[in-house]
Motif scaffolding. Structure first.
Motif, mmCIF file in Angstrom:
data_model
loop_
_atom_site.group_PDB
_atom_site.id
_atom_site.type_symbol
_atom_site.label_atom_id
_atom_site.label_comp_id
_atom_site.label_asym_id
_atom_site.label_seq_id
_atom_site.Cartn_x
_atom_site.Cartn_y
_atom_site.Cartn_z
ATOM 1 N N ALA A 31 0.864 -1.191 0.000
ATOM 2 C CA ALA A 31 0.000 0.000 0.000
ATOM 3 C C ALA A 31 0.895 1.233 0.000
ATOM 4 N N LEU A 32 0.685 2.093 -0.983
ATOM 5 C CA LEU A 32 1.485 3.311 -1.112
ATOM 6 C C LEU A 32 0.637 4.523 -0.785
ATOM 7 N N ASN A 33 1.287 5.536 -0.259
ATOM 8 C CA ASN A 33 0.566 6.747 0.126
ATOM 9 C C ASN A 33 0.240 7.603 -1.100
ATOM 10 N N PHE A 109 -10.836 1.802 7.482
ATOM 11 C CA PHE A 109 -10.726 3.248 7.378
ATOM 12 C C PHE A 109 -10.723 3.692 5.905
ATOM 13 N N ALA A 110 -9.902 3.009 5.104
ATOM 14 C CA ALA A 110 -9.789 3.376 3.691
ATOM 15 C C ALA A 110 -11.134 3.207 2.982
ATOM 16 N N ASP A 111 -11.794 2.100 3.270
ATOM 17 C CA ASP A 111 -13.102 1.858 2.649
ATOM 18 C C ASP A 111 -14.097 2.907 3.088
ATOM 19 N N TYR A 112 -14.130 3.150 4.390
ATOM 20 C CA TYR A 112 -15.161 4.010 4.932
ATOM 21 C C TYR A 112 -14.962 5.467 4.533
ATOM 22 N N TYR A 113 -13.737 5.923 4.603
ATOM 23 C CA TYR A 113 -13.493 7.337 4.314
ATOM 24 C C TYR A 113 -13.074 7.587 2.865
ATOM 25 N N ALA A 114 -13.219 6.577 2.038
ATOM 26 C CA ALA A 114 -12.989 6.720 0.603
ATOM 27 C C ALA A 114 -11.590 7.252 0.287
ATOM 28 N N CYS A 115 -10.595 6.564 0.797
ATOM 29 C CA CYS A 115 -9.225 6.897 0.392
ATOM 30 C C CYS A 115 -8.512 5.579 0.115
ATOM 31 N N SER A 116 -7.239 5.651 -0.254
ATOM 32 C CA SER A 116 -6.520 4.405 -0.516
ATOM 33 C C SER A 116 -6.016 3.839 0.805
ATOM 34 N N TRP A 117 -5.719 2.546 0.776
ATOM 35 C CA TRP A 117 -5.208 1.898 1.983
ATOM 36 C C TRP A 117 -3.900 2.573 2.403
ATOM 37 N N GLY A 118 -3.103 2.929 1.409
ATOM 38 C CA GLY A 118 -1.834 3.595 1.699
ATOM 39 C C GLY A 118 -2.039 4.943 2.387
ATOM 40 N N ALA A 120 -4.571 5.701 4.243
ATOM 41 C CA ALA A 120 -5.033 5.401 5.594
ATOM 42 C C ALA A 120 -3.843 5.027 6.468
ATOM 43 N N LEU A 121 -2.944 4.230 5.928
ATOM 44 C CA LEU A 121 -1.760 3.857 6.708
ATOM 45 C C LEU A 121 -0.883 5.067 6.996
ATOM 46 N N LYS A 130 7.344 7.626 7.481
ATOM 47 C CA LYS A 130 6.891 7.644 6.097
ATOM 48 C C LYS A 130 8.038 7.979 5.153
ATOM 49 N N ARG A 131 9.183 8.330 5.756
ATOM 50 C CA ARG A 131 10.353 8.635 4.933
ATOM 51 C C ARG A 131 11.445 7.636 5.254
#
Ligand code: ADP
Ligand code: ZN
Length: 765
Positions: A31-33, A109-118, A120-121, A130-131
């Protein structure tokens, strides 16, 4: 397909740049941001077999870049052509840093708030993870000795951002983290570097200092016994905790009823049972006062708040994960703290809007708390004197269990609230009427008795409107659809949306009439009017203009606590958590300011704010008095607040929401379209509305709008929005999923118009 030959959906590259030579040992889903909807498949080279596991971070090639992602699954087989897959570059963690529970939570979280899994992570992990090569050092900027007014004047007109930055640095008077100051001023780092090139400031890398909140603060001793109501609440909560079962409880307790003590006892028991705890408090309530209550009871407590440097956050994260600190106290993002064997989650002041993140991903920490507790088999305690209507109705319908604390620990009655009708007060000669006769009398009386008062106003600056009598225009921001607020101390008119500022025009910019009127009052004006009216009183103002650093805030509160100040004037910042026994008077200068916002929660917010601010009075032996100044004395929120009748208010408000089809009777998804080109924003909004309508109608969805957003322009971008209403619950759980799927696709396919998806929106601006 992206131009570099990568198929973004799959992580494939044509032609392969780094083909995997030997057959891969496995395939990793990473999963990428990035805002894309799916995860990416990479080959796991033999050399990394075993090291690549779900929950570890990996560095992977992406287009021509190298990105950090989190492995979310490992697969033996892959339906893609293995030889054309790119390979995982490096594994960054020897052990998974995201455990199975948090992986699962982030996926929900990703499903519910409509974002990617990355994405959400990315909300779950602290910044430095993250770096690559997490940072221990931070950059701080300080003004060179001798730089001052002359330099300020030099950049005042041509370089407004450098001017703002330099002025702020001079005010702060000591080096500050670059990121902290640029974030506060909403500017990039360019002005900072320009000032450095001029030789006016220096930027240094220093080892990140420990968080000042970690220094010991006041202690609160453990009460010998609980009140009857506390006893009942603790009994119910501990019972559930001992059964090791999930349960969400709404702890509805009036201010001063001892909710904190209930949290403390439950957490104590959780620790005895070998389980950990997370306590969420609104950012503003995260004072040394709060922190030391927890620390004096539990010793090692990890603190997480937005003002911390990345290195500090990482420290806290590590302490929590290793179990060294079993209790985490923090603002919103602490809900993702990696506490092993979580037993309790407390959300204090659960109705607070600040639990909702207003940038992507737009999650609500209270709702995430309930979901996390459920999947961890933990107890979730939502505490408030004035619960959100959502939680209130969840409790009424039996989804949450309700526990009530109806009496103050001190045995004192709730403070008396007096409503003052400001329409009956004669206007002042010099400006707007800020204090009624009644408030003046009580202020004088309070000071004579040697007691303290708090004046609350939900607006900073001096005057919120510069208005021309001739043409009836007000001075507006060039970039945003809001009026500029005059700030007297700095002598500038400031946009509260984008932070831009200008010298206040002498003449009306619209019609060139010679004089502008300074309408309305903000905290700065209240302070100066107060100083004129009570010249002997020792005053302090607390708002984000005066409290530039956390230490300023703490110092002022300490002085107030020691009785070195008589009156505290402030905004939101003073509404919460302050517990000073000598405060006998609270004046709410303008109770209506929140009522007139274009927001269906305006009444609820007004009630909550009134109750919260009122709760600051009468916490000691003396009776407290509250004066509420308003021009709409008959408004139900104000009337009910004066009678301390939250139940009555909620009943009435819930019925109204039902008629209008707003939460808690429905669920909302708000979509905002932002574009420099107004027509293009309008077109995207229209297309989206039609599409959404088509795919949700059968499920009972309705689309309102599109229409211009209340703030129709922000930083030079036109804004339109729409609201999708969905049935609160029922047979059609798919409706929301369908809508979210549609919206994610729509957002990806409209690269020129920014599409912001806000599930369960809190801000309607
Ligand atoms: P709330 O959060 O409900 O507004 P607090 O938890 O701040 O209330 O409690 C109000 C005050 O009462 C605090 O000073 C606290 O130390 C005190 N207190 C709480 N419980 C007890 C108790 N059982 N006995 C004596 N004092 C208590
Ligand atoms: Zn602006």
């Amino acid at each position: 397909m992206a131009d570099d030959g990568t198929d973004p959906a799959r992580g494939l590259l044509f032609p392969a740049a780094e083909k995997v030579q030997t057959p891969p040992s496995a395939y990793a889903r990473v999963a990428l941001n990035r805002p894309l909807r799916c995860e990416f498949t990479y080959a796991v080279p033999q050399a990394l077999a075993g090291a690549v596991r779900p929950g570890v971070r990996v560095a992977v090639p992406f287009g021509s870049r190298r990105l950090i992602g989190v492995v979310v699954a490992l697969e033996e087989e892959c339906d893609l052509d293995g030889r054309r897959l790119r390979a995982v570059g490096d594994v960054l963690d020897p052990e998974p840093i995201v455990d199975a529970g948090l992986l699962e939570l982030s996926r929900w979280f990703a499903d519910y708030y409509a974002c990617s899994w990355g994405q959400a992570l990315a909300a779950v992990l602290p910044g430095s993870l993250k770096r690559e090569g997490g940072r221990r050092r931070v950059r701080v900027v300080g003004v060179v000795e001798g730089v001052g007014e002359a330099e300020l004047a030099e950049v005042a007109d041509r370089y407004p951002k450098q001017h703002r930055l330099l002025r702020t640095l001079l005010e702060i008077g000591e080096p500050i983290e670059v990121r902290a100051v640029t974030r506060r001023l909403k500017i990039s780092e360019h002005p900072c570097r320009s000032l450095e090139r001029r030789g006016w400031v220096t930027i240094e890398r220093v080892v990140s200092a420990p968080d000042p909140l970690l220094s010991p603060g006041p202690r609160r001793k453990k009460p010998e016994s609980l009140t009857g109501e506390q006893e009942v609440a603790v009994g119910a909560l501990v019972g559930r905790l001992e059964a090791a079962e999930y349960g969400t409880y709404l702890l509805q307790g009036v201010t001063g009823s001892g909710k904190t003590e209930v949290y403390l006892r439950v957490i104590e028991r959780a620790l005895e049972l070998g389980r950990g705890a997370i306590v969420l408090v609104p950012e503003i309530a995260l004072t040394p006062q709060t922190v030391s209550w927890f620390r004096s009871r539990f010793g090692e407590v990890a603190i997480l708040h937005s003002g911390m440097t990345d290195a500090q956050r990482l420290d806290m994260w590590t302490k929590a994960r290793s179990g060294q600190a079993r209790v985490v106290v923090g603002a919103r993002s602490a809900i993702f703290a990696p506490v092993p064997d979580l037993g309790v989650i407390v959300v204090d002041e659960e109705h607070e809007p600040s639990f909702k993140q207003e940038s992507a991903p737009r999650y609500h920490a209270r709702d995430v708390a309930v979901v996390r507790a459920r999947s961890a088999g933990a107890l979730c305690v939502l505490g408030s004197a004035t619960p959100s209507l959502e939680s209130w109705s969840n409790a009424r319908e039996g989804r949450y269990e309700r526990l009530a604390l109806t009496e103050r620990v001190s045995g004192r009655s709730m403070p008396a609230i007096e409503i003052v009708d400001m329409r009956r007060e004669k206007p002042d000669r010099t400006g707007p009427k800020l204090f009624s006769r009644r408030l003046r009398t009580l202020l004088e009386e309070t000071l004579e008795r040697g007691k303290q008062a708090i004046l609350f106003l939900n607006r900073r600056g001096f005057a919120p409107v510069l208005w021309c009598r001739e043409c009836n225009e007000s001075v507006r921001c060039r970039q945003c659809d809001v009026t500029l607020t005059f700030h007297r101390r700095i002598g500038r008119a400031v946009c509260h949306c984008c932070c831009e500022e200008v010298a206040p025009p002498k003449a009306c910019p619209a019609c060139t009439a010679p004089a502008l009127h300074y309408l309305g009052g903000g905290s700065e004006r209240v302070e100066s009017a107060l100083a004129a009216f009570l010249p002997k009183a020792r005053l302090a103002r607390m708002d984000s203009d005066t409290m530039l650093r956390r230490e300023d805030y703490e110092r002022t509160l300490e002085a107030f606590g020691k009785g070195e100040l008589d009156v505290l004037v402030g905004t939101q910042m003073i509404a919460k958590g302050l517990d000073f026994p000598d405060v006998v008077l609270v004046g709410i200068v303008a109770a209506d300011s929140a009522l007139h916002l274009p927001d269906f929660r305006a009444a609820e917010r007004t009630y909550q704010l009134l109750a919260q601010v009122s709760g600051r009075a009468g916490r000691g032996a003396d009776e407290g008095r509250i004066v509420v100044q308003t021009s709409t004395p008959d408004h139900p929120a104000i009337q009910r607040a004066a009678r301390n009748d939250y139940e009555g208010f909620c009943d009435q408000e819930a019925a109204l929401r039902g008629e209008l089809g707003y939460p808690p009777h429905a669920r909302l998804i708000r979509v905002v379209f932002e574009d420099e080109d107004g027509a293009r924003a309008g077109e995207a909004a229209g297309r989206c509305a039609a599409g959404l309508s088509a795919c949700t109608q059968a499920h009972g969805g309705t689309v309102l709008g599109p229409a211009p957003a209340p703030i129709a322009m922000l930083r030079g971008r036109h804004r339109r929005h729409l609201l999708l209403k969905l049935p609160a619950r029922g047979s059609d759980a798919d409706a929301a999923a369908t809508a979210r799927g549609f919206l994610i696709r729509f957002a990806l396919e409209s690269p020129r118009t920014r599409v912001l998806i806000d599930v369960d929106p809190v801000s309607m601006l």
